[in-house]
Design an enzyme around this catalytic site. Structure first.
Site, PDB file in Angstrom:
ATOM      1  N   LYS A 183       0.858  -1.197   0.000  1.00  0.00           N
ATOM      2  CA  LYS A 183       0.000   0.000   0.000  1.00  0.00           C
ATOM      3  C   LYS A 183       0.886   1.235   0.000  1.00  0.00           C
ATOM      4  O   LYS A 183       1.679   1.449   0.914  1.00  0.00           O
ATOM      5  CB  LYS A 183      -0.927   0.066   1.219  1.00  0.00           C
ATOM      6  CG  LYS A 183      -1.977   1.187   1.089  1.00  0.00           C
ATOM      7  CD  LYS A 183      -2.552   1.646   2.404  1.00  0.00           C
ATOM      8  CE  LYS A 183      -1.727   2.708   3.087  1.00  0.00           C
ATOM      9  NZ  LYS A 183      -1.721   4.033   2.383  1.00  0.00           N
TER      10      LYS A 183
ATOM     11  N   GLU B 121      10.021   0.694  10.547  1.00  0.00           N
ATOM     12  CA  GLU B 121      11.095   1.679  10.405  1.00  0.00           C
ATOM     13  C   GLU B 121      10.441   3.029  10.614  1.00  0.00           C
ATOM     14  O   GLU B 121       9.680   3.511   9.780  1.00  0.00           O
ATOM     15  CB  GLU B 121      11.737   1.567   9.007  1.00  0.00           C
ATOM     16  CG  GLU B 121      13.083   2.273   8.912  1.00  0.00           C
ATOM     17  CD  GLU B 121      12.953   3.702   8.440  1.00  0.00           C
ATOM     18  OE1 GLU B 121      12.980   4.604   9.312  1.00  0.00           O
ATOM     19  OE2 GLU B 121      12.838   3.926   7.233  1.00  0.00           O
TER      20      GLU B 121
ATOM     21  N   CYS C  30      13.674  10.364   7.648  1.00  0.00           N
ATOM     22  CA  CYS C  30      13.499   9.868   9.015  1.00  0.00           C
ATOM     23  C   CYS C  30      14.782   9.962   9.837  1.00  0.00           C
ATOM     24  O   CYS C  30      14.735  10.131  11.052  1.00  0.00           O
ATOM     25  CB  CYS C  30      12.982   8.435   8.996  1.00  0.00           C
ATOM     26  SG  CYS C  30      13.950   7.337   7.944  1.00  0.00           S
TER      27      CYS C  30
ATOM     28  N   GLU D  95      10.062  15.263  16.171  1.00  0.00           N
ATOM     29  CA  GLU D  95      10.465  15.136  14.776  1.00  0.00           C
ATOM     30  C   GLU D  95       9.710  16.160  13.937  1.00  0.00           C
ATOM     31  O   GLU D  95       8.485  16.149  13.872  1.00  0.00           O
ATOM     32  CB  GLU D  95      10.187  13.725  14.261  1.00  0.00           C
ATOM     33  CG  GLU D  95      10.712  13.483  12.860  1.00  0.00           C
ATOM     34  CD  GLU D  95      10.505  12.059  12.390  1.00  0.00           C
ATOM     35  OE1 GLU D  95      11.377  11.558  11.651  1.00  0.00           O
ATOM     36  OE2 GLU D  95       9.483  11.441  12.756  1.00  0.00           O
TER      37      GLU D  95
END
Length: 492
Positions: free
Chosen positions: A187, A263, A297, A394
């Site tokens: 997806k 992850e 990331c 983040e």
């Protein structure tokens, strides 16, 4: 079979053919609804794509299950390798088209789409193709028994990939899954489905049997949740935020306890010592935070500079960052394009405002770039403290916070002041310092005198709340097979 191909004219006048149908069982099918995919450079709609909901997720999983049972589980490793190598060749042959679609849908500079994302996707598929006929167990010496292990496929795998590296993350997921003999349903992010749908045309051209690889898109709360919960899916892989990673893990636990790899996010520290090569540190620190518009990331969003070179570093880093080319991603010299969406734009600008309100000094940037699309100026904060939001959360944008330190011990302590542990970097010309600090840092990857250097043959993944499991390299294969022990009595 219905035709879901549309044409779109990019900024240089070239027309691109865009696939918009869900790829299930080697055919393109409609969803129960559509989603508009947006050009982040302009904020305008590119086209509408078919969106998967529960019926389409079920159809994709059923196709993958049938392909595994009837064909793929009986396909020798050398044949899997041949098909994967053919696919890698086709990715390279279609590099220009795939890169243009990636830049259109994601906004990253065309030079990066070509030379990093698509090029590395081909290398990744080719690398894992080499393992397809080398998946085997061991013979183990035991008393009066012949004992051996088998590394067997899980069956149907699911993967949910992010919007920041759409085609590269597709390759990271399908490479080890197909090599180990699994079928897979991928997806994509609903924000960036177009390169993966174009990629699916190459899957058919390469000769993969129907159902081995299926690619759908849809909203995470609908299609992503259904895939994570599906009882016929034996393993789910997710790349994205830590918050959504928890949801994926919970969904897997509440259903069939499927195998999970995650992850997730990061707030990675970049430590620069007094003896570092200043120009090298400046160049790589810029790469570490502003590459892919900060939408990485493992971005080096927290920079710790030793007091002896702090002032020199700030001055040189500002000068270097001033030269950053921000603008049209279809220009070869563009380094930074737009953020992915209005939502991300607003979120990043909110963090910038928070930094100012909490007392950090914005020495560069901090504003919108231009008047169209989702562009943000490269932004540098100094005079930060560890409890500020811009140091703890983040941001996922072109925003860096720089803090001064005195000793090695203080640097390591500051680096560890986070719930994340995806990556870190050390800049020094002292090999003893490099090794000592690298060994102490709680991170899945530590770079020394470089940043954001990722390879298909080295493992990548996080400590702490940055994830579970590893992508890439031989380590990635372990996520996609299960180990069976067989014992044969050769005695009484």
């Amino acid at each position: 079979m219905a035709n879901f191909v549309v044409e779109y004219t990019i900024s240089n006048g070239e027309k691109l053919s865009l696939q918009t149908g869900l790829f299930i069982n080697n055919q393109y099918v409609a969803g129960d609804s559509t989603i508009d995919t947006i050009n982040p450079t302009t904020g305008e709609v590119i086209c509408a794509v078919q969106a998967a909901e529960e019926p389409q997720v079920n159809a994709a999983v059923d196709a993958a299950e049938k392909a595994y049972r009837d064909v793929w589980s009986k396909t020798p490793g050398r044949e899997r390798a041949r098909l994967m190598l053919k696919l890698a060749d086709l990715i390279e042959a279609n590099l220009e088209t795939l890169a243009k679609i990636e830049t259109l849908d994601n906004g990253k500079g065309i030079s990066f789409s070509k030379n990093v994302d698509v090029a590395e996707a081909a290398k990744t598929v080719r690398y894992f193709a080499g393992y397809a006929d080398k998946i085997h167990g061991k013979v183990i010496e035991t008393d009066n028994k012949l004992s051996y292990t088998r590394h067997e496929p899980i069956g149907v795998c699911g993967a949910i990939i992010p919007w920041n590296f759409p085609i590269l993350m597709l390759a990271w997921k399908i490479g080890p899954a197909l090599a180990t003999g699994n079928t897979i349903v991928v997806k994509t992010s609903e924000l960036t489905p177009l390169s993966a749908f174009k990629f699916s045309e190459l899957v058919v051209e390469a000769g993969f049997p129907p159902g081995v690889l299926n690619i759908i898109t849809g909203y995470g709360a609908i299609a992503g949740d259904k895939l994570s919960r599906h009882p016929k899916v034996g393993k789910i892989a997710f790349t994205g935020s830590t918050a959504v990673g928890r949801m994926v893990m919970k969904a897997a636990a509440e259903t069939n306890l499927k195998k999970v790899t995650l992850e997730l996010g990061g707030k990675s520290p970049n430590i620069i010592f007094d003896d570092a090569d200043l120009e090298q540190a400046v160049r790589w620190t810029h790469q570490g935070i502003f590459f892919n518009h900060g939408q990485v990331c493992c971005a080096g969003s927290r920079v710790f500079v030793q007091e002896g070179i702090y002032d020199k570093f700030i001055q040189r880093f500002k000068e270097y960052t001033t030269e950053t080319k921000v603008g049209d991603p279809f220009k070869e010299d563009t380094f930074q394009g737009p953020q992915i969406s209005q939502t991300q734009f607003d979120r990043i600008m909110g963090y910038i405002e928070s930094g100012k309100q909490e007392g950090a000094t914005c020495v560069m940037g901090g504003s919108r770039h231009g008047d169209k699309g989702y562009f943000i100026e490269p932004t540098i904060f100094t005079d930060v403290t560890g409890n500020m939001k811009i140091m703890q959360e983040e941001i996922f944008g072109p925003v860096v916070a720089i803090q001064k330190f005195k000793t090695i011990e203080e640097a390591v302590e500051l680096a560890h002041d986070t719930t994340y542990g995806l990556a870190a970097a050390v800049f020094t010309t002292n090999i003893s310092t490099a090794i000592k600090v690298s060994n102490q840092l709680e991170a899945g990857t530590v770079w020394v005198n470089c940043y954001n250097v990722l390879d298909y043959n080295t493992p990548f993944g996080g400590y702490k709340q940055s994830g579970i499991g590893r992508e890439n390299g031989e380590y990635a294969l372990e996520n996609y097979y299960q180990v069976k022990t067989v014992k044969i009595n050769i005695g009484n």
